[in-house]
Design a protein around this motif. Structure first.
Motif, PDB file in Angstrom:
ATOM      1  N   VAL A  46      57.634  39.200  73.416  1.00 33.14           N
ATOM      2  CA  VAL A  46      57.212  40.508  72.898  1.00 33.14           C
ATOM      3  C   VAL A  46      57.390  41.570  73.975  1.00 33.14           C
ATOM      4  O   VAL A  46      57.874  42.669  73.714  1.00 33.14           O
ATOM      5  CB  VAL A  46      55.722  40.499  72.475  1.00 33.14           C
ATOM      6  CG1 VAL A  46      55.332  41.845  71.889  1.00 33.14           C
ATOM      7  CG2 VAL A  46      55.461  39.406  71.471  1.00 33.14           C
ATOM      8  N   LEU A  50      58.466  40.492  65.487  1.00 33.97           N
ATOM      9  CA  LEU A  50      58.731  39.817  64.220  1.00 33.97           C
ATOM     10  C   LEU A  50      57.796  40.346  63.139  1.00 33.97           C
ATOM     11  O   LEU A  50      56.599  40.478  63.358  1.00 33.97           O
ATOM     12  CB  LEU A  50      58.499  38.309  64.399  1.00 33.97           C
ATOM     13  CG  LEU A  50      58.523  37.425  63.149  1.00 33.97           C
ATOM     14  CD1 LEU A  50      59.932  37.295  62.602  1.00 33.97           C
ATOM     15  CD2 LEU A  50      57.966  36.038  63.460  1.00 33.97           C
ATOM     16  N   PRO A  96      56.522  38.889  60.019  1.00 29.78           N
ATOM     17  CA  PRO A  96      56.613  37.518  59.504  1.00 29.78           C
ATOM     18  C   PRO A  96      56.719  37.448  57.989  1.00 29.78           C
ATOM     19  O   PRO A  96      56.344  38.382  57.290  1.00 29.78           O
ATOM     20  CB  PRO A  96      55.315  36.885  59.986  1.00 29.78           C
ATOM     21  CG  PRO A  96      54.373  38.011  60.139  1.00 29.78           C
ATOM     22  CD  PRO A  96      55.174  39.204  60.514  1.00 29.78           C
ATOM     23  N   ARG A 110      51.430  38.481  56.563  1.00 29.74           N
ATOM     24  CA  ARG A 110      50.444  37.984  57.528  1.00 29.74           C
ATOM     25  C   ARG A 110      49.786  39.080  58.348  1.00 29.74           C
ATOM     26  O   ARG A 110      49.691  38.987  59.575  1.00 29.74           O
ATOM     27  CB  ARG A 110      51.068  36.908  58.413  1.00 29.74           C
ATOM     28  CG  ARG A 110      51.248  35.625  57.605  1.00 29.74           C
ATOM     29  CD  ARG A 110      52.099  34.623  58.290  1.00 29.74           C
ATOM     30  NE  ARG A 110      51.386  33.854  59.305  1.00 29.74           N
ATOM     31  CZ  ARG A 110      51.934  32.832  59.943  1.00 29.74           C
ATOM     32  NH1 ARG A 110      53.168  32.450  59.664  1.00 29.74           N
ATOM     33  NH2 ARG A 110      51.253  32.179  60.848  1.00 29.74           N
ATOM     34  N   PHE A 167      46.347  40.882  59.555  1.00 29.89           N
ATOM     35  CA  PHE A 167      45.056  40.258  59.805  1.00 29.89           C
ATOM     36  C   PHE A 167      44.072  40.778  58.766  1.00 29.89           C
ATOM     37  O   PHE A 167      43.691  41.950  58.824  1.00 29.89           O
ATOM     38  CB  PHE A 167      44.584  40.550  61.220  1.00 29.89           C
ATOM     39  CG  PHE A 167      45.488  39.984  62.270  1.00 29.89           C
ATOM     40  CD1 PHE A 167      45.508  38.620  62.525  1.00 29.89           C
ATOM     41  CD2 PHE A 167      46.356  40.796  62.977  1.00 29.89           C
ATOM     42  CE1 PHE A 167      46.368  38.073  63.466  1.00 29.89           C
ATOM     43  CE2 PHE A 167      47.213  40.267  63.927  1.00 29.89           C
ATOM     44  CZ  PHE A 167      47.216  38.905  64.174  1.00 29.89           C
ATOM     45  N   LEU A 173      40.774  42.501  59.874  1.00 25.71           N
ATOM     46  CA  LEU A 173      40.848  43.683  60.730  1.00 25.71           C
ATOM     47  C   LEU A 173      41.163  44.891  59.843  1.00 25.71           C
ATOM     48  O   LEU A 173      41.830  44.749  58.811  1.00 25.71           O
ATOM     49  CB  LEU A 173      41.961  43.525  61.772  1.00 25.71           C
ATOM     50  CG  LEU A 173      41.581  42.956  63.143  1.00 25.71           C
ATOM     51  CD1 LEU A 173      40.932  41.592  63.008  1.00 25.71           C
ATOM     52  CD2 LEU A 173      42.799  42.852  64.042  1.00 25.71           C
ATOM     53  N   GLU A 198      43.070  48.836  63.038  1.00 21.15           N
ATOM     54  CA  GLU A 198      43.053  47.760  64.044  1.00 21.15           C
ATOM     55  C   GLU A 198      44.329  46.926  64.000  1.00 21.15           C
ATOM     56  O   GLU A 198      44.829  46.488  65.035  1.00 21.15           O
ATOM     57  CB  GLU A 198      41.836  46.848  63.825  1.00 21.15           C
ATOM     58  CG  GLU A 198      40.544  47.455  64.315  1.00 21.15           C
ATOM     59  CD  GLU A 198      39.342  46.567  64.024  1.00 21.15           C
ATOM     60  OE1 GLU A 198      38.396  46.568  64.817  1.00 21.15           O
ATOM     61  OE2 GLU A 198      39.346  45.876  62.980  1.00 21.15           O
ATOM     62  N   ARG A 228      46.683  48.802  65.924  1.00 21.11           N
ATOM     63  CA  ARG A 228      46.331  48.772  67.350  1.00 21.11           C
ATOM     64  C   ARG A 228      46.698  47.429  67.984  1.00 21.11           C
ATOM     65  O   ARG A 228      47.155  47.378  69.120  1.00 21.11           O
ATOM     66  CB  ARG A 228      44.837  49.031  67.551  1.00 21.11           C
ATOM     67  CG  ARG A 228      44.459  50.457  67.247  1.00 21.11           C
ATOM     68  CD  ARG A 228      43.101  50.817  67.838  1.00 21.11           C
ATOM     69  NE  ARG A 228      43.104  52.208  68.259  1.00 21.11           N
ATOM     70  CZ  ARG A 228      43.511  52.632  69.436  1.00 21.11           C
ATOM     71  NH1 ARG A 228      43.918  51.762  70.355  1.00 21.11           N
ATOM     72  NH2 ARG A 228      43.518  53.904  69.731  1.00 21.11           N
ATOM     73  N   ILE A 229      46.513  46.357  67.234  1.00 23.42           N
ATOM     74  CA  ILE A 229      46.822  45.050  67.827  1.00 23.42           C
ATOM     75  C   ILE A 229      48.330  44.886  67.968  1.00 23.42           C
ATOM     76  O   ILE A 229      48.803  44.151  68.838  1.00 23.42           O
ATOM     77  CB  ILE A 229      46.174  43.892  67.038  1.00 23.42           C
ATOM     78  CG1 ILE A 229      46.007  42.706  67.985  1.00 23.42           C
ATOM     79  CG2 ILE A 229      46.990  43.497  65.811  1.00 23.42           C
ATOM     80  CD1 ILE A 229      45.038  41.679  67.514  1.00 23.42           C
ATOM     81  N   ALA A 287      50.067  47.055  69.254  1.00 21.24           N
ATOM     82  CA  ALA A 287      50.324  47.668  70.558  1.00 21.24           C
ATOM     83  C   ALA A 287      49.532  46.955  71.652  1.00 21.24           C
ATOM     84  O   ALA A 287      49.231  47.541  72.693  1.00 21.24           O
ATOM     85  CB  ALA A 287      49.941  49.144  70.511  1.00 21.24           C
ATOM     86  N   TYR A 288      49.202  45.684  71.418  1.00 22.90           N
ATOM     87  CA  TYR A 288      48.281  44.962  72.311  1.00 22.90           C
ATOM     88  C   TYR A 288      48.711  44.990  73.780  1.00 22.90           C
ATOM     89  O   TYR A 288      47.891  45.106  74.669  1.00 22.90           O
ATOM     90  CB  TYR A 288      48.172  43.505  71.835  1.00 22.90           C
ATOM     91  CG  TYR A 288      47.073  42.739  72.507  1.00 22.90           C
ATOM     92  CD1 TYR A 288      45.750  42.940  72.142  1.00 22.90           C
ATOM     93  CD2 TYR A 288      47.343  41.812  73.509  1.00 22.90           C
ATOM     94  CE1 TYR A 288      44.727  42.249  72.746  1.00 22.90           C
ATOM     95  CE2 TYR A 288      46.330  41.114  74.130  1.00 22.90           C
ATOM     96  CZ  TYR A 288      45.027  41.326  73.745  1.00 22.90           C
ATOM     97  OH  TYR A 288      44.013  40.634  74.348  1.00 22.90           O
ATOM     98  N   LEU A 289      50.014  44.877  74.031  1.00 22.77           N
ATOM     99  CA  LEU A 289      50.466  44.798  75.427  1.00 22.77           C
ATOM    100  C   LEU A 289      50.682  46.169  76.066  1.00 22.77           C
ATOM    101  O   LEU A 289      50.969  46.262  77.249  1.00 22.77           O
ATOM    102  CB  LEU A 289      51.766  43.990  75.516  1.00 22.77           C
ATOM    103  CG  LEU A 289      51.633  42.502  75.192  1.00 22.77           C
ATOM    104  CD1 LEU A 289      52.981  41.814  75.272  1.00 22.77           C
ATOM    105  CD2 LEU A 289      50.649  41.828  76.152  1.00 22.77           C
ATOM    106  N   ARG A 298      52.787  47.627  62.057  1.00 19.51           N
ATOM    107  CA  ARG A 298      52.222  46.845  63.160  1.00 19.51           C
ATOM    108  C   ARG A 298      53.316  46.418  64.136  1.00 19.51           C
ATOM    109  O   ARG A 298      53.156  46.499  65.355  1.00 19.51           O
ATOM    110  CB  ARG A 298      51.520  45.608  62.571  1.00 19.51           C
ATOM    111  CG  ARG A 298      50.855  44.708  63.560  1.00 19.51           C
ATOM    112  CD  ARG A 298      50.199  43.534  62.876  1.00 19.51           C
ATOM    113  NE  ARG A 298      51.179  42.647  62.246  1.00 19.51           N
ATOM    114  CZ  ARG A 298      50.870  41.527  61.594  1.00 19.51           C
ATOM    115  NH1 ARG A 298      49.609  41.164  61.488  1.00 19.51           N
ATOM    116  NH2 ARG A 298      51.799  40.772  61.058  1.00 19.51           N
TER     117      ARG A 298
END
Lengths: 237, 306
Positions: free
Chosen positions: A74, A80, A82, A86, A88, A91, A95, A98-99, A101-103, A147
């Motif tokens: 990533v 990906l 999926p 999928r 979440f 959430l 969110e 936001r996840i 952009a986690y990194l 996302r």
């Protein structure tokens, strides 16, 4: 640019990919079409590091990424969308973005990108605080796309983005795929909806039981009689 | 009729006394139950070693004060840290190598970890009960208008609720908490988002074990006989509390803990003739909940993870 060479992937004793080579040049839309069980998803999952190949190589910008963890893949700019979306479900819509952009650490850039994605998908902004599990299928697909974009990918892989969606929504999704590509993101698209996929693709591969059967530009394959009969549902004259 | 008599026979003072006892026991159950529910939420496994983590925390605190003469407040902080570390070590050595193994293997490994801790404690600290040191003020009895309570009883519910709010804040309003919730639903896609799921799982064990340590310290002050098997029965009850509240749900675990703690104390209070059955109360609750609402009070339908 992504280069896959002689990739063999096996689940237990069964080979899902029997040595395939695929090139995804920068800035293009490349599509993989093929029937159920041809190995399309397996290829994407292997590139993403979720499945470890038995042999072969996966190179991204001259770096071998075959043995990297998903997390590091990533961070190289690959993501990906999926199969089955999928998102979440527990959430909120926000969110989920936001996840994606986690990194990333640049709060300002993240806020800007969230705004941009809400412009791209106004429906998502209306549902900002809703749990993603309560969204419709089409909205979930948009969220899954949004996302994925939140990681600012250079290469976005999509696994059956049109699956289970109404024809009008499918049209929207493909328009957005084109726009994502026009803004400079490379796309590797796996589809059963061969007609739509070949229309947007610069280059296409046809997979059959773990092998590449044929390849060519999207237009070439659209006019190929064999492809027409097998994947586009049109009879030979 | 009997219940009515039992209630009327009870004075307001003794009722208040029982309530204080029940609430403090319930709070302790709640703190420990959170650990079970968090681990289940994320790994879909019952961490049998959690009960023994509680026991180890009691010993850590006991030896810190008695053998090493560390001031009690410092000992408590060190105990919480050491217990969190112990939880992480157990996860890394007993559960992580089995991440891709069938669920039953992890469960058996958890039972193994539990036995290992119990026997290790038995070997190192002997099976004789050791006395948890008296803590200034907290261990002393105070008189509140005729209700005799140990000072710690007034702190237990406050500490528990504070921990609960802090935990809910972490889970619902921080990036790490968001990742925890994501991993609990779909760890593969969490990975695709760039989440390091091993780290998130370690953090989950650290938090659960730290809360268990806080519970254990207060348990030790309240019930000062420390043995290698002290965790077994509370551990079972706290697991039941987590199930009653809806396993995987943090608030549910707390509610379950209070129901079990209060119920256990009040049954003994109202029906002294049943006091021999006080441990049975939790198991009856388990049967009732499995019968009438298998997902637990706040639980949602869990779909098996693929």
């Amino acid at each position: 640019m992504l280069k896959v060479r002689d990739l063999v992937v096996a689940y237990g004793g069964i080979e899902a990919l029997k040595g395939i080579s695929v090139d995804v040049p920068d800035g293009q839309i490349v599509t993989l079409i093929g029937a159920n069980g041809a190995g399309k998803s397996t290829l994407l999952r292997t590139i993403m590091g979720l499945v470890k190949p038995r042999s072969g190589s996966v190179e991204y910008n001259e770096e071998n990424i075959k043995d990297l963890n998903s997390q590091h893949i990533v961070s190289r700019g690959i993501t990906l969308v999926p199969e089955g979306r999928r998102v979440f479900p527990n959430l909120t819509v926000l969110e989920n973005l936001r996840i994606g952009a986690y990194l990333r650490k640049d709060e300002e850039g993240i806020a800007k990108d969230i705004k941009r994605i809400y412009e791209l998908f106004p429906r998502l902004e209306e549902r900002n605080w809703q749990m993603a599990g309560t969204l419709s299928g089409g909205e979930q697909q948009m969220l899954a796309l949004g996302r994925a974009l939140m990681s600012r990918p250079k290469l976005i892989m999509m696994d059956e983005p049109s699956l289970g969606l109404a024809p009008l929504v499918i049209k929207d999704i493909f328009n957005i795929i084109r726009r994502i590509n026009e803004s400079g993101t490379t796309v590797l698209l796996v589809e059963q909806n061969a007609n739509m996929a070949l229309k947007v693709a610069h280059h296409a591969y046809v997979l059959e039981t773990g092998r590449i059967k044929t390849e060519g530009s999207g237009r070439e394959l659209l006019e190929n009689e064999e492809i027409k009969e097998a994947y586009l549902g049109k009879k030979k004259k | 009729m009997e219940l009515f008599q039992a209630i009327t026979n009870m004075t307001a003072v003794s009722f208040a006394q029982h309530m204080v006892n029940g609430i403090s026991l319930g709070s302790l159950y709640a703190l420990i139950a959170i650990g079970y529910t968090m681990v289940y939420g994320i790994l879909l496994m019952i961490n049998f070693a959690h009960a023994d983590i509680v026991m180890m925390a009691c010993y850590f605190a006991l030896f810190g004060i008695t053998t090493f003469h560390i001031p009690w407040y410092l000992t408590f902080i060190l105990t919480i840290a050491a217990t969190a570390l112990l939880g992480v070590i157990i996860e890394r050595s007993a559960y992580r190598p089995l991440r891709d193994a069938p669920k039953n293997s992890v469960l058996i490994s958890a039972i193994g970890a539990s036995f290992l801790l119990e026997n290790l404690a038995n070997y190192l600290f002997s099976g004789r009960p050791l006395h948890f040191p008296d803590i200034p003020f907290l261990s002393s009895m105070i008189d509140l208008n005729g209700i005799q309570v140990q000072a710690i009883c007034l702190f237990i519910p406050v500490v528990t609720l504070a921990c609960l709010f802090l935990l809910l804040h972490i889970v619902n309003h921080t990036k790490t908490g968001m990742a925890m919730r994501a991993v609990s639903k779909d760890y593969e896609i969490a990975r695709v988002m760039g989440v390091n799921i091993d780290n998130i799982i370690s953090i989950t064990f650290a938090i659960g074990s730290a809360l268990a340590a806080i519970g254990a310290i207060m348990w030790g002050i309240r019930y000062p006989g420390i043995t290698p098997y002290l965790g077994v029965m509370p551990g079972l009850k706290c697991f039941i509390a987590a199930v009653v509240g809806g396993i995987g749900n943090i608030k549910g675990a707390v509610i379950g803990g209070f129901i079990l703690g209060l119920g256990e104390i009040l049954i003994v209070a109202f029906f002294p003739q049943f006091s021999g059955y006080r441990d049975a109360f939790a198991f009856i609750m388990l049967l009732l909940i499995l019968f009438y609402k298998p997902t637990g009070l706040l639980g949602e339908k869990m779909t098996e993870k693929v």
